[in-house]
Enzyme design. Structure first.
Site, PDB file in Angstrom:
ATOM      1  N   GLY A   1       0.583  -1.279  -0.559  1.00  0.00           N
ATOM      2  CA  GLY A   1      -0.350   0.454   0.076  1.00  0.00           C
ATOM      3  C   GLY A   1       0.549   0.885  -0.446  1.00  0.00           C
TER       4      GLY A   1
ATOM      5  CG  ASN B   1       2.433   3.619  -5.955  1.00  0.00           C
ATOM      6  OD1 ASN B   1       2.269   4.280  -6.153  1.00  0.00           O
ATOM      7  ND2 ASN B   1       2.558   1.932  -6.095  1.00  0.00           N
TER       8      ASN B   1
ATOM      9  NE  ARG C   1      -9.540 -14.889 -12.567  1.00  0.00           N
ATOM     10  CZ  ARG C   1      -8.886 -14.390 -11.986  1.00  0.00           C
ATOM     11  NH1 ARG C   1      -8.516 -13.385 -11.622  1.00  0.00           N
ATOM     12  NH2 ARG C   1      -7.345 -15.311 -11.861  1.00  0.00           N
TER      13      ARG C   1
ATOM     14  CG  MET D   1      -0.807  -7.664  -6.897  1.00  0.00           C
ATOM     15  SD  MET D   1      -0.557  -6.732  -7.956  1.00  0.00           S
ATOM     16  CE  MET D   1       1.638  -6.551  -7.905  1.00  0.00           C
TER      17      MET D   1
ATOM     18  CG  LEU E   1      -9.508  -6.638 -12.554  1.00  0.00           C
ATOM     19  CD1 LEU E   1      -9.823  -4.607 -12.215  1.00  0.00           C
ATOM     20  CD2 LEU E   1     -11.205  -6.242 -11.263  1.00  0.00           C
TER      21      LEU E   1
ATOM     22  CG  HIS F   1       2.344  -2.557 -15.650  1.00  0.00           C
ATOM     23  ND1 HIS F   1       1.909  -3.848 -14.600  1.00  0.00           N
ATOM     24  CD2 HIS F   1       3.289  -2.960 -16.208  1.00  0.00           C
ATOM     25  CE1 HIS F   1       2.683  -4.622 -15.174  1.00  0.00           C
ATOM     26  NE2 HIS F   1       3.190  -4.352 -15.758  1.00  0.00           N
TER      27      HIS F   1
ATOM     28  CG  ASP G   1      -0.816  -4.297 -17.246  1.00  0.00           C
ATOM     29  OD1 ASP G   1      -1.441  -3.918 -16.881  1.00  0.00           O
ATOM     30  OD2 ASP G   1      -0.129  -5.129 -16.522  1.00  0.00           O
TER      31      ASP G   1
ATOM     32  CD  GLU H   1       5.103   2.036  -8.663  1.00  0.00           C
ATOM     33  OE1 GLU H   1       5.467   0.848  -9.496  1.00  0.00           O
ATOM     34  OE2 GLU H   1       5.034   1.681  -7.493  1.00  0.00           O
TER      35      GLU H   1
HETATM   36  C1  GAR Z   1       3.934  -1.446  -7.054  1.00  0.00           C
HETATM   37  O1  GAR Z   1       4.978  -1.177  -7.456  1.00  0.00           O
HETATM   38  C2  GAR Z   1       2.658  -1.124  -8.531  1.00  0.00           C
HETATM   39  O2  GAR Z   1       2.704  -0.567  -9.954  1.00  0.00           O
HETATM   40  C3  GAR Z   1       2.454  -3.187  -8.514  1.00  0.00           C
HETATM   41  O3  GAR Z   1       2.344  -3.438  -7.807  1.00  0.00           O
HETATM   42  C4  GAR Z   1       3.479  -2.672  -7.008  1.00  0.00           C
HETATM   43  C5  GAR Z   1       2.073  -1.540  -5.444  1.00  0.00           C
HETATM   44  O4  GAR Z   1       2.753  -1.698  -4.471  1.00  0.00           O
HETATM   45  N1  GAR Z   1       1.378  -3.560  -9.966  1.00  0.00           N
HETATM   46  C6  GAR Z   1       1.146  -4.083 -10.728  1.00  0.00           C
HETATM   47  O5  GAR Z   1       2.692  -4.557 -10.820  1.00  0.00           O
HETATM   48  C7  GAR Z   1       0.152  -4.568 -11.316  1.00  0.00           C
HETATM   49  N2  GAR Z   1      -0.016  -5.280 -11.978  1.00  0.00           N
HETATM   50  P1  GAR Z   1       2.108  -0.917  -3.227  1.00  0.00           P
HETATM   51  O6  GAR Z   1       1.770  -1.800  -2.912  1.00  0.00           O
HETATM   52  O7  GAR Z   1       3.468  -0.469  -2.720  1.00  0.00           O
HETATM   53  O8  GAR Z   1       1.768   0.224  -3.823  1.00  0.00           O
END
Ligand code: GAR
Length: 190
Positions: A14, A16, A70, A95, A98, A112, A148, A176
Site C-alpha cells: 500500500g 502507492n 473470478r 493484484m 479483472l 504498472h 496492461d 510511481e
Molecule cells: C507497485 O509497484 C505497482 O506498480 C505494482 O505493485 C506494486 C504495489 O506496491 N503493480 C503491479 O505490478 C500491477 N500489475 P504498493 O502496494 O507498495 O503500492
C-alpha cells in the site's frame, strides 16, 4: 467547491495507496476537491489497511478466496464500487486479473512497474530489471479487458545505470509516487 470522489484498490504493502492519500485526500485543486471515499482490498492481511486507517480512510475487504469464481468476485466488486458513486477507480497494486464484468462497467486506471507496452503482466519489475534495456520506468494506463493494454496516460523513465535490485525497486516506487497522483488529477479534470 465541486468534490471529485475516488476509490483506491490495493492488495498488499500500500505504498502507492498511502502516497495517493497524502497527496489527494481532502485536498483542493483549481476547480475541485478530491475525496477518497474508501479503499478496497482483496487481501484481509494487506498492510495498506492500517496505512489507510492512519490517514482517515476505511477499507472494504472483499476476500477473493471466499468467492466461487473470478466472475462472482468481480460482480461484487462492481456492485461495491457503484454504491460508492465515485468519479474514478484507482488501482494501486491491486493484484487481481479483472474480467469484462469489471472492465465494461468501471472507469479505472492502473499503475504498472514497467515502461508499457514492455513487460505486461506479472513480475514486471523483475523482468524489467533483468532485461538488457538501459532504461526502465513506470506507466499509468486505462484499465481494459486485455491486461496492461489500455491507453497510456503518463510514464516516467530513468537510467538503470549500475543499480542493484534494491535500488532499482526503490527507484520504481519513487517514480510511481511522483506521477500517480498527477495522473489521477489529469484524468479527473477531463
Ligand atoms: C507497485 O509497484 C505497482 O506498480 C505494482 O505493485 C506494486 C504495489 O506496491 N503493480 C503491479 O505490478 C500491477 N500489475 P504498493 O502496494 O507498495 O503500492
Amino acid at each position: 467547491m465541486l468534490i471529485k470522489k475516488i476509490v483506491i484498490l490495493f492488495s498488499g504493502e500500500g505504498s502507492n495507496l498511502e502516497n495517493l492519500l497524502k497527496k489527494l485526500h481532502k485536498k483542493s485543486f483549481k476547480s475541485f476537491q478530491v475525496e477518497v471515499v474508501s479503499a478496497i482490498t482483496n487481501n484481509p492481511d494487506a498492510k495498506g489497511i492500517q496505512k489507510a486507517k492512519n490517514l482517515g480512510v476505511d477499507t472494504i475487504i472483499l476476500n477473493h478466496k471466499t468467492f466461487k469464481s473470478r466472475e462472482e468476485f468481480d460482480t461484487k466488486l462492481v456492485e461495491t464500487i457503484k454504491n460508492l458513486e465515485v468519479n474514478l477507480t484507482v488501482l494501486a497494486g491491486f493484484m487481481r486479473i479483472l474480467t469484462p464484468i469489471f472492465t465494461n462497467e468501471i472507469k479505472a486506471i492502473n499503475i504498472h512497474p514497467s515502461l508499457l507496452p514492455l513487460f505486461k503482466g506479472a513480475n514486471a519489475l523483475e523482468r524489467s530489471f533483468d532485461s538488457d534495456m538501459k532504461v526502465a520506468g513506470v506507466s499509468v494506463h486505462d484499465v481494459v479487458s486485455e491486461i496492461d493494454a489500455g491507453e497510456i496516460i503518463m510514464q516516467r523513465c530513468f537510467d538503470k545505470k549500475e543499480m542493484d535490485f534494491d535500488n532499482f525497486k526503490s527507484k520504481i516506487h519513487e517514480c510511481e509516487h511522483e506521477i500517480y497522483y498527477k495522473a489521477v488529477l489529469k484524468v479527473l479534470k477531463i
